[in-house]
Design a protein around this motif. Structure first.
Motif, short mmCIF file in Angstrom:
data_model
loop_
_atom_site.label_atom_id
_atom_site.label_comp_id
_atom_site.label_asym_id
_atom_site.label_seq_id
_atom_site.Cartn_x
_atom_site.Cartn_y
_atom_site.Cartn_z
N LEU A 136 49.40 26.32 37.24
CA LEU A 136 47.99 26.65 37.41
C LEU A 136 47.80 28.15 37.28
O LEU A 136 48.53 28.93 37.89
CB LEU A 136 47.51 26.18 38.79
CG LEU A 136 46.05 26.49 39.16
CD1 LEU A 136 45.09 25.70 38.28
CD2 LEU A 136 45.80 26.18 40.64
N ARG A 137 46.81 28.56 36.53
CA ARG A 137 46.50 29.97 36.33
C ARG A 137 45.46 30.40 37.36
O ARG A 137 44.40 29.80 37.48
CB ARG A 137 45.97 30.20 34.91
CG ARG A 137 45.81 31.67 34.49
CD ARG A 137 45.35 31.68 33.03
NE ARG A 137 45.34 33.02 32.46
CZ ARG A 137 44.27 33.82 32.43
NH1 ARG A 137 43.13 33.42 32.97
NH2 ARG A 137 44.34 35.00 31.85
N LEU A 138 45.78 31.46 38.11
CA LEU A 138 44.88 32.02 39.10
C LEU A 138 44.59 33.48 38.74
O LEU A 138 45.32 34.09 37.95
CB LEU A 138 45.49 31.94 40.50
CG LEU A 138 45.80 30.53 41.03
CD1 LEU A 138 46.55 30.62 42.35
CD2 LEU A 138 44.54 29.70 41.18
N VAL A 139 43.53 34.02 39.33
CA VAL A 139 43.13 35.40 39.03
C VAL A 139 42.85 36.13 40.34
O VAL A 139 42.14 35.61 41.21
CB VAL A 139 41.88 35.44 38.13
CG1 VAL A 139 41.46 36.90 37.88
CG2 VAL A 139 42.14 34.73 36.81
N LYS A 140 43.42 37.32 40.47
CA LYS A 140 43.17 38.19 41.63
C LYS A 140 42.71 39.55 41.10
O LYS A 140 43.44 40.21 40.36
CB LYS A 140 44.45 38.33 42.47
CG LYS A 140 44.40 39.44 43.51
CD LYS A 140 43.67 39.02 44.77
CE LYS A 140 43.52 40.18 45.75
NZ LYS A 140 44.77 40.85 46.12
N ASP A 141 41.52 39.98 41.51
CA ASP A 141 40.97 41.28 41.10
C ASP A 141 40.98 41.44 39.58
O ASP A 141 41.32 42.51 39.05
CB ASP A 141 41.75 42.42 41.76
CG ASP A 141 41.64 42.39 43.28
OD1 ASP A 141 40.61 41.93 43.79
OD2 ASP A 141 42.61 42.81 43.95
N GLY A 142 40.64 40.36 38.90
CA GLY A 142 40.58 40.41 37.44
C GLY A 142 41.91 40.30 36.73
O GLY A 142 41.96 40.33 35.49
N LYS A 143 43.01 40.16 37.47
CA LYS A 143 44.35 40.10 36.88
C LYS A 143 44.93 38.71 37.08
O LYS A 143 45.07 38.24 38.21
CB LYS A 143 45.26 41.17 37.50
CG LYS A 143 44.79 42.60 37.21
CD LYS A 143 45.67 43.61 37.90
CE LYS A 143 45.28 45.03 37.50
NZ LYS A 143 43.88 45.35 37.91
N PRO A 144 45.30 38.04 36.00
CA PRO A 144 45.79 36.66 36.12
C PRO A 144 47.27 36.58 36.52
O PRO A 144 48.05 37.51 36.29
CB PRO A 144 45.60 36.10 34.70
CG PRO A 144 45.76 37.30 33.83
CD PRO A 144 45.19 38.47 34.60
N PHE A 145 47.63 35.47 37.10
CA PHE A 145 49.03 35.10 37.35
C PHE A 145 49.09 33.59 37.42
O PHE A 145 48.06 32.91 37.49
CB PHE A 145 49.57 35.75 38.63
CG PHE A 145 48.94 35.24 39.90
CD1 PHE A 145 49.55 34.24 40.65
CD2 PHE A 145 47.73 35.75 40.35
CE1 PHE A 145 48.98 33.77 41.81
CE2 PHE A 145 47.14 35.28 41.51
CZ PHE A 145 47.77 34.28 42.25
N TRP A 146 50.30 33.06 37.40
CA TRP A 146 50.49 31.61 37.43
C TRP A 146 51.27 31.20 38.67
O TRP A 146 52.18 31.92 39.11
CB TRP A 146 51.27 31.15 36.20
CG TRP A 146 50.53 31.28 34.91
CD1 TRP A 146 50.39 32.42 34.15
CD2 TRP A 146 49.83 30.25 34.21
NE1 TRP A 146 49.64 32.15 33.04
CE2 TRP A 146 49.28 30.84 33.04
CE3 TRP A 146 49.59 28.89 34.46
CZ2 TRP A 146 48.53 30.10 32.12
CZ3 TRP A 146 48.86 28.16 33.55
CH2 TRP A 146 48.33 28.76 32.39
N ILE A 147 50.92 30.05 39.22
CA ILE A 147 51.81 29.38 40.15
C ILE A 147 52.26 28.08 39.47
O ILE A 147 51.49 27.45 38.74
CB ILE A 147 51.16 29.09 41.52
CG1 ILE A 147 49.90 28.22 41.37
CG2 ILE A 147 50.85 30.38 42.25
CD1 ILE A 147 49.35 27.73 42.69
N ALA A 148 53.51 27.72 39.68
CA ALA A 148 54.05 26.51 39.08
C ALA A 148 54.90 25.80 40.13
O ALA A 148 55.51 26.44 40.99
CB ALA A 148 54.89 26.84 37.84
N GLY A 149 54.93 24.48 40.05
CA GLY A 149 55.71 23.70 41.00
C GLY A 149 56.40 22.54 40.31
O GLY A 149 55.78 21.85 39.50
N VAL A 150 57.68 22.35 40.61
CA VAL A 150 58.42 21.25 40.00
C VAL A 150 58.63 20.12 41.00
O VAL A 150 58.53 20.31 42.21
CB VAL A 150 59.79 21.72 39.46
CG1 VAL A 150 59.63 22.76 38.36
CG2 VAL A 150 60.66 22.24 40.58
#
Length: 316
Positions: free
Chosen positions: A167-181
């Motif tokens: 899942l792609r999330l955004v904090k203060d206009g900067k994206p990052f991903w969390i992933a789970g297996v």
């Protein structure tokens, strides 16, 4: 000249030794697992991290809810302590029910889910499943398929369960991903060595160059994690439940103490293994108190890297 102790001195020393051993046992069985709760902070300098992306993440692992060692009021205490840290994001790493050897009375997972539903973070609360979430569900074991009861309970209160998903999330206009297996050993109690994990498919869902936080339950999967991932988060080991002088005698990992607990750096890649909250097999914790892991990612130069000096650097 050799001076032998008197009988009184010998008995006094023997009594003192027994008292220390007895006191340690009482603490390990009755105090540390039931009443202690610590916050363990990490501020690693991570590869592929976006400059200026500042993220505060609370990581919760291995609740193992059940009486007497993890009743609902203990869960509520953990929830309140987590919320007080004001994290941007909360990640839960699996193993929500307790095993039968440490459970005098089961606590319904629906009741557990209602308590953890009070976790609050602006970017959300996300979870994965662990082996006990599968082992506890007898119907899922019979059909060798989910969804398991833990997943249904969490999703019913609005906490997504990520199984081979990103899942792609955004904090203060900067994206990052969390992933789970998915879990690696869901059917091992039947002697079936088939996992639910699909790491390549999970990471194939990451569609840009933003940093990735990867959730796994058993830390052994870290051996297969590609360089693309900024930080892997794992639970499962409970830090060995007994950990003295940086060593855990019994660890459920192919890498033993390499992957037992804490911040691990291997070939430039980073993993943090949480000691979690609950107990398994035997109701004891000594030297590894129940913990909330708090990640301070992308902070200023003074904050970043404060714990990296204490990381375990592996050569292979």
């Amino acid at each position: 000249m050799l001076i032998l102790p008197s009988r009184r001195q010998f008995l006094t020393g023997l009594g003192a030794t027994a008292a220390v051993i007895g006191g340690t046992g009482a603490y390990a069985f009755g105090i540390e697992p039931l009443y202690r709760l610590v916050v363990t902070r990490y501020a690693p300098v991570l590869p592929h991290w976006t400059p200026g992306l500042s993220l505060r993440v609370a990581v919760l692992a291995d609740f193992h809810v059940g009486e007497p060692y993890m009743p609902l009021d203990r869960i509520a205490e953990i929830v309140d302590a987590t919320n007080a840290l004001k994290p941007d994001l909360i990640l839960m790493l699996g193993d929500y029910p307790a095993g039968p050897s440490v459970t005098h009375r089961k606590v319904p997972l629906t009741a557990f889910a209602r308590v953890v539903a009070s976790l609050k973070a602006p970017l959300g609360v996300y979870s994965i499943l662990g082996n006990h979430d599968w082992w506890d569900d007898h119907e899922a074991q019979m059909r060798l398929a989910g969804p398991v009861a833990a997943r249904r309970a969490l999703e019913d209160v609005g906490i997504p369960v990520m199984e081979n998903d990103a899942l792609r999330l955004v904090k203060d206009g900067k994206p990052f991903w969390i992933a789970g297996v998915g879990d690696q050993i869901p059917f091992l109690i039947q002697g079936i060595d088939i996992g639910r994990d699909d790491l390549p498919d999970t990471l194939a869902k990451v569609t840009d160059a933003a940093p990735v936080l990867l959730m796994i339950h058993e830390p052994d999967l870290f051996l297969d994690v590609p360089e693309r991932v900024s930080l892997t988060l794992a639970g499962h080991t409970h830090g060995g439940q007994v950990r003295l002088f940086g060593y855990s005698p019994v660890i459920p990992s192919v890498r033993g103490n390499d992957f037992a607990y804490g911040h691990v750096v291997r070939k430039g890649q980073h993993m943090i293994v949480s000691g979690g909250f609950g107990v398994s097999r035997i109701p004891v914790r000594l030297g590894v108190p129940p913990e909330i892991v708090l990640l301070e990612l992308g902070g200023d130069a003074e904050t970043a890297g404060k714990t990296v000096e204490r990381a375990k650097i592996l050569r292979a």
